[in-house]
Design a protein around this motif. Structure first.
Motif, PDB file in Angstrom:
ATOM      1  N   GLU A   1     166.949  79.492  44.879  1.00 50.02           N
ATOM      2  CA  GLU A   1     165.565  79.123  44.303  1.00 50.02           C
ATOM      3  C   GLU A   1     164.389  79.642  44.835  1.00 50.02           C
ATOM      4  O   GLU A   1     164.501  79.773  46.100  1.00 50.02           O
ATOM      5  N   TYR A   2     163.431  79.845  43.980  1.00 45.94           N
ATOM      6  CA  TYR A   2     162.176  80.378  44.618  1.00 45.94           C
ATOM      7  C   TYR A   2     161.284  79.106  44.952  1.00 45.94           C
ATOM      8  O   TYR A   2     161.152  78.177  44.281  1.00 45.94           O
ATOM      9  N   ARG A   3     160.761  79.303  46.008  1.00 44.73           N
ATOM     10  CA  ARG A   3     159.673  78.399  46.717  1.00 44.73           C
ATOM     11  C   ARG A   3     158.430  79.260  46.891  1.00 44.73           C
ATOM     12  O   ARG A   3     158.524  80.362  47.571  1.00 44.73           O
ATOM     13  N   TRP A   4     157.350  78.408  47.017  1.00 50.66           N
ATOM     14  CA  TRP A   4     156.151  79.011  47.516  1.00 50.66           C
ATOM     15  C   TRP A   4     155.937  78.802  49.147  1.00 50.66           C
ATOM     16  O   TRP A   4     156.312  77.929  49.546  1.00 50.66           O
ATOM     17  N   VAL A   5     155.560  79.985  49.716  1.00 47.44           N
ATOM     18  CA  VAL A   5     155.375  79.806  51.302  1.00 47.44           C
ATOM     19  C   VAL A   5     154.045  80.130  51.528  1.00 47.44           C
ATOM     20  O   VAL A   5     153.427  81.097  51.000  1.00 47.44           O
ATOM     21  N   LEU A   6     153.216  79.373  52.375  1.00 47.22           N
ATOM     22  CA  LEU A   6     152.084  79.907  53.309  1.00 47.22           C
ATOM     23  C   LEU A   6     152.515  80.472  54.361  1.00 47.22           C
ATOM     24  O   LEU A   6     153.004  79.894  55.398  1.00 47.22           O
ATOM     25  N   ASP A   7     152.020  81.800  54.750  1.00 52.21           N
ATOM     26  CA  ASP A   7     152.424  82.757  55.688  1.00 52.21           C
ATOM     27  C   ASP A   7     151.210  83.008  56.386  1.00 52.21           C
ATOM     28  O   ASP A   7     150.248  83.532  56.077  1.00 52.21           O
ATOM     29  N   ARG A   8     151.222  82.220  57.846  1.00 45.14           N
ATOM     30  CA  ARG A   8     150.022  82.732  58.574  1.00 45.14           C
ATOM     31  C   ARG A   8     150.383  83.327  60.074  1.00 45.14           C
ATOM     32  O   ARG A   8     151.661  83.012  60.346  1.00 45.14           O
ATOM     33  N   GLY A   9     149.599  84.367  60.098  1.00 49.68           N
ATOM     34  CA  GLY A   9     149.942  85.193  61.596  1.00 49.68           C
ATOM     35  C   GLY A   9     148.642  85.187  62.276  1.00 49.68           C
ATOM     36  O   GLY A   9     147.833  85.386  61.722  1.00 49.68           O
ATOM     37  N   THR A  10     149.041  85.139  63.741  1.00 46.45           N
ATOM     38  CA  THR A  10     147.971  85.323  64.681  1.00 46.45           C
ATOM     39  C   THR A  10     148.175  86.657  65.783  1.00 46.45           C
ATOM     40  O   THR A  10     149.563  86.302  66.137  1.00 46.45           O
ATOM     41  N   PRO A  11     147.514  86.968  65.896  1.00 44.52           N
ATOM     42  CA  PRO A  11     147.720  88.374  67.009  1.00 44.52           C
ATOM     43  C   PRO A  11     147.997  87.831  68.316  1.00 44.52           C
ATOM     44  O   PRO A  11     147.592  86.766  68.938  1.00 44.52           O
ATOM     45  N   LEU A  12     149.062  88.406  68.867  1.00 47.68           N
ATOM     46  CA  LEU A  12     149.579  87.949  70.278  1.00 47.68           C
ATOM     47  C   LEU A  12     149.090  89.035  71.353  1.00 47.68           C
ATOM     48  O   LEU A  12     149.674  90.079  70.954  1.00 47.68           O
ATOM     49  N   TYR A  13     148.427  88.688  72.503  1.00 50.38           N
ATOM     50  CA  TYR A  13     148.120  89.650  73.398  1.00 50.38           C
ATOM     51  C   TYR A  13     148.804  89.241  74.884  1.00 50.38           C
ATOM     52  O   TYR A  13     149.082  88.179  75.019  1.00 50.38           O
ATOM     53  N   THR A  14     148.983  90.307  75.619  1.00 52.71           N
ATOM     54  CA  THR A  14     149.475  90.039  76.898  1.00 52.71           C
ATOM     55  C   THR A  14     148.218  89.403  77.708  1.00 52.71           C
ATOM     56  O   THR A  14     147.071  89.843  77.253  1.00 52.71           O
ATOM     57  N   PRO A  15     148.456  88.963  78.809  1.00 48.25           N
ATOM     58  CA  PRO A  15     147.330  88.566  79.831  1.00 48.25           C
ATOM     59  C   PRO A  15     146.513  89.791  80.088  1.00 48.25           C
ATOM     60  O   PRO A  15     145.235  89.483  80.325  1.00 48.25           O
TER      61      PRO A  15
END
Length: 181
Positions: A30-44
């Motif tokens: 089955e095909y589903r709609w997806v909301l894809d969100r990404g946030t950059p990840l940084y080291t300290p």
């Protein structure tokens, strides 16, 4: 797919957040709609490590939005249809000099708006508490109202009484069943 890759690549190169929606095929096909969100990840220390993100199934929201658009489109079409029926009625009301023409125009409007097997217009004498027929139509055509006697009304009566005492139009199915009581 290309659009999604462009968004991700541009965001990755600029180290920016991204958000996109796309269809994804689930394990069951089955095909589903997806909301894809990404946030950059940084080291300290400030080094870019990649992205942290979420994918949320938004199929029901997408379907609800599509249903709303269809409902709004149907409402607009229904409104245009209503206007196409109101304009001739308004012209008749504005130009007619006899009540029978007005009653016929209202009847035509009603019959174009809903199923209608009978249509009745009457005048109410509050001193005598009587309703006198002014115009009647049934499936066989216009009814000779001269043969219809005045009808006494009561607050607990049928549709005619309700129309008078509630001060509004009353629409009923099987009118004659009410009148047999």
């Amino acid at each position: 797919l290309e659009h999604c890759l462009d968004i991700f690549t541009k965001s990755f190169n600029e180290r920016k957040e991204f958000e996109m929606e796309y269809r994804l095929r689930r394990h069951d096909g089955e095909y589903r709609w997806v909301l894809d969100r990404g946030t950059p990840l940084y080291t300290p220390g400030g080094d870019f490590k990649g992205y942290i993100g979420t994918c949320i199934d938004v199929t029901e929201r997408i379907n609800a939005q599509a249903a709303l658009i269809l409902a709004e489109r149907k409402a607009a079409e229904d409104y245009q249809l209503l206007l196409s029926r109101i304009v001739p009625l308004g012209q008749t009301l504005g130009t007619s000099r006899d009540l029978i023409s007005i009653y016929r125009a209202v009847l035509k409007f009603v019959r174009n708006s809903m199923p209608c097997s009978a249509f009745f217009v009457s005048f109410y004498d509050s001193q005598k508490n009587l309703r006198t027929a002014a115009y009647a139509w049934g499936e066989e055509g216009e009814v000779d109202i001269s043969a219809l006697p005045p009808l006494e009304l009561s607050e607990d009566g049928g549709p005619n009484s309700r129309a008078v005492f509630q001060k509004k139009s009353v629409v009923v199915n099987h009118y004659m069943k009410f009148m047999e009581k």
